[in-house]
Design a protein around this motif. Structure first.
Motif, PDB file in Angstrom:
ATOM      1  N   UNK A 248       1.135 -47.312  50.736  1.00  0.00           N
ATOM      2  CA  UNK A 248       2.250 -48.245  50.852  1.00  0.00           C
ATOM      3  C   UNK A 248       3.122 -47.906  52.042  1.00  0.00           C
ATOM      4  N   UNK A 249       3.324 -46.625  52.309  1.00  0.00           N
ATOM      5  CA  UNK A 249       4.204 -46.226  53.396  1.00  0.00           C
ATOM      6  C   UNK A 249       3.628 -46.614  54.745  1.00  0.00           C
ATOM      7  N   UNK A 250       2.323 -46.510  54.906  1.00  0.00           N
ATOM      8  CA  UNK A 250       1.721 -46.851  56.191  1.00  0.00           C
ATOM      9  C   UNK A 250       0.528 -47.761  55.993  1.00  0.00           C
ATOM     10  N   UNK A 251       0.716 -48.815  55.228  1.00  0.00           N
ATOM     11  CA  UNK A 251      -0.424 -49.651  54.913  1.00  0.00           C
ATOM     12  C   UNK A 251      -0.635 -50.759  55.920  1.00  0.00           C
ATOM     13  N   UNK A 252       0.058 -50.725  56.975  1.00  0.00           N
ATOM     14  CA  UNK A 252      -0.152 -51.700  58.039  1.00  0.00           C
ATOM     15  C   UNK A 252      -1.489 -51.392  58.693  1.00  0.00           C
TER      16      UNK A 252
ATOM     17  N   UNK B  21      -4.163 -48.405  66.648  1.00  0.00           N
ATOM     18  CA  UNK B  21      -3.886 -47.026  67.058  1.00  0.00           C
ATOM     19  C   UNK B  21      -5.189 -46.234  67.161  1.00  0.00           C
ATOM     20  N   UNK B  22      -6.088 -46.427  66.206  1.00  0.00           N
ATOM     21  CA  UNK B  22      -7.380 -45.727  66.244  1.00  0.00           C
ATOM     22  C   UNK B  22      -8.186 -46.178  67.463  1.00  0.00           C
ATOM     23  N   UNK B  23      -8.133 -47.480  67.781  1.00  0.00           N
ATOM     24  CA  UNK B  23      -8.830 -47.987  68.968  1.00  0.00           C
ATOM     25  C   UNK B  23      -8.351 -47.271  70.219  1.00  0.00           C
TER      26      UNK B  23
ATOM     27  N   UNK C 231     -12.757 -42.814  58.660  1.00  0.00           N
ATOM     28  CA  UNK C 231     -13.079 -42.005  57.487  1.00  0.00           C
ATOM     29  C   UNK C 231     -11.990 -40.985  57.195  1.00  0.00           C
ATOM     30  N   UNK C 232     -11.291 -40.533  58.237  1.00  0.00           N
ATOM     31  CA  UNK C 232     -10.239 -39.530  58.053  1.00  0.00           C
ATOM     32  C   UNK C 232      -8.958 -40.139  57.491  1.00  0.00           C
ATOM     33  N   UNK C 233      -8.829 -41.458  57.522  1.00  0.00           N
ATOM     34  CA  UNK C 233      -7.624 -42.097  56.981  1.00  0.00           C
ATOM     35  C   UNK C 233      -7.558 -41.915  55.470  1.00  0.00           C
TER      36      UNK C 233
ATOM     37  N   UNK D  75      -8.992 -47.214  49.109  1.00  0.00           N
ATOM     38  CA  UNK D  75     -10.125 -48.104  49.321  1.00  0.00           C
ATOM     39  C   UNK D  75     -11.100 -47.392  50.224  1.00  0.00           C
ATOM     40  N   UNK D  76     -11.627 -48.079  51.189  1.00  0.00           N
ATOM     41  CA  UNK D  76     -12.536 -47.441  52.116  1.00  0.00           C
ATOM     42  C   UNK D  76     -13.386 -48.447  52.847  1.00  0.00           C
ATOM     43  N   UNK D  77     -14.482 -47.969  53.404  1.00  0.00           N
ATOM     44  CA  UNK D  77     -15.394 -48.820  54.147  1.00  0.00           C
ATOM     45  C   UNK D  77     -16.333 -49.494  53.145  1.00  0.00           C
TER      46      UNK D  77
END
Length: 176
Positions: free
Chosen positions: A77-81, A88-90, A138-140, A144-146
């Motif tokens: 929730x805090x960083x669910x954007x 940022x990952x890109x 994967x490190x996030x 949920x997930x991929x």
């Protein structure tokens, strides 16, 4: 009429025997039946108690799992954007600006939670860039997930690849 001593003894023995039969019939026999019934009930209640204890342990295990899921959702929730996180990952992976396209879809799971599915498309990237991008994903810490991954050769340049990744996250609807 007077009874003789022997007759008095016989009447007394008969009265005693009759009294014992009454006691056996109305006191001892019902008490034995009640004791056997109570033994059966106690055994049944012990079985029920054992089942309740098993169900209680199952409930505690489920509560632990729910708490773990909630602990994953709260940081989300805090960083669910997710879109800004993917941008940022890109940038961290050194991918060019035009190779990343995002398509988010949001659906309500129930009154408290919603699921966001983001389809990420990478066009014209190398295998090393895809691996770096996926390892960062994967490190996030996501609730949920991929969900799926598809990698194909690019149409224009056979040395480059196209990748489609579907990510899912879960978040509280109240914090939206």
């Amino acid at each position: 009429m007077q009874l003789m001593k022997r007759e008095k003894v016989i009447v007394a023995c008969g009265a005693g025997l009759l009294g014992m039969l009454v006691v056996v019939q109305f006191v001892v026999r019902p008490a034995r039946e009640r004791i056997s019934t109570l033994r059966r009930v106690v055994a049944d209640k012990r079985d029920v108690l054992a089942q309740i204890q098993i169900k209680g342990q199952d409930y505690r295990n489920l509560e632990t799992q729910v708490a773990q899921l909630r602990s994953m959702v709260v940081p989300q929730q805090e960083s669910r954007r997710i879109l800004s996180t993917l941008e940022r990952i890109r940038e961290e992976c050194g991918l060019p600006q035009g190779v990343l396209s995002l398509k988010p879809t949001t659906a309500a799971i129930d009154d408290k939670y919603q699921q966001t599915v983001v389809e990420v498309r990478l066009e014209g990237v190398t295998l090393a860039q895809i691996v770096a991008f996926l390892s960062r994903l994967d490190a996030l810490v996501l609730a949920g997930g991929i969900r799926s991954l598809e990698v194909r050769r690019a149409d224009r340049d056979p040395g480059l690849l196209r990748a489609t990744v579907q990510l899912t996250t879960v978040a509280h609807t109240t914090a939206m």
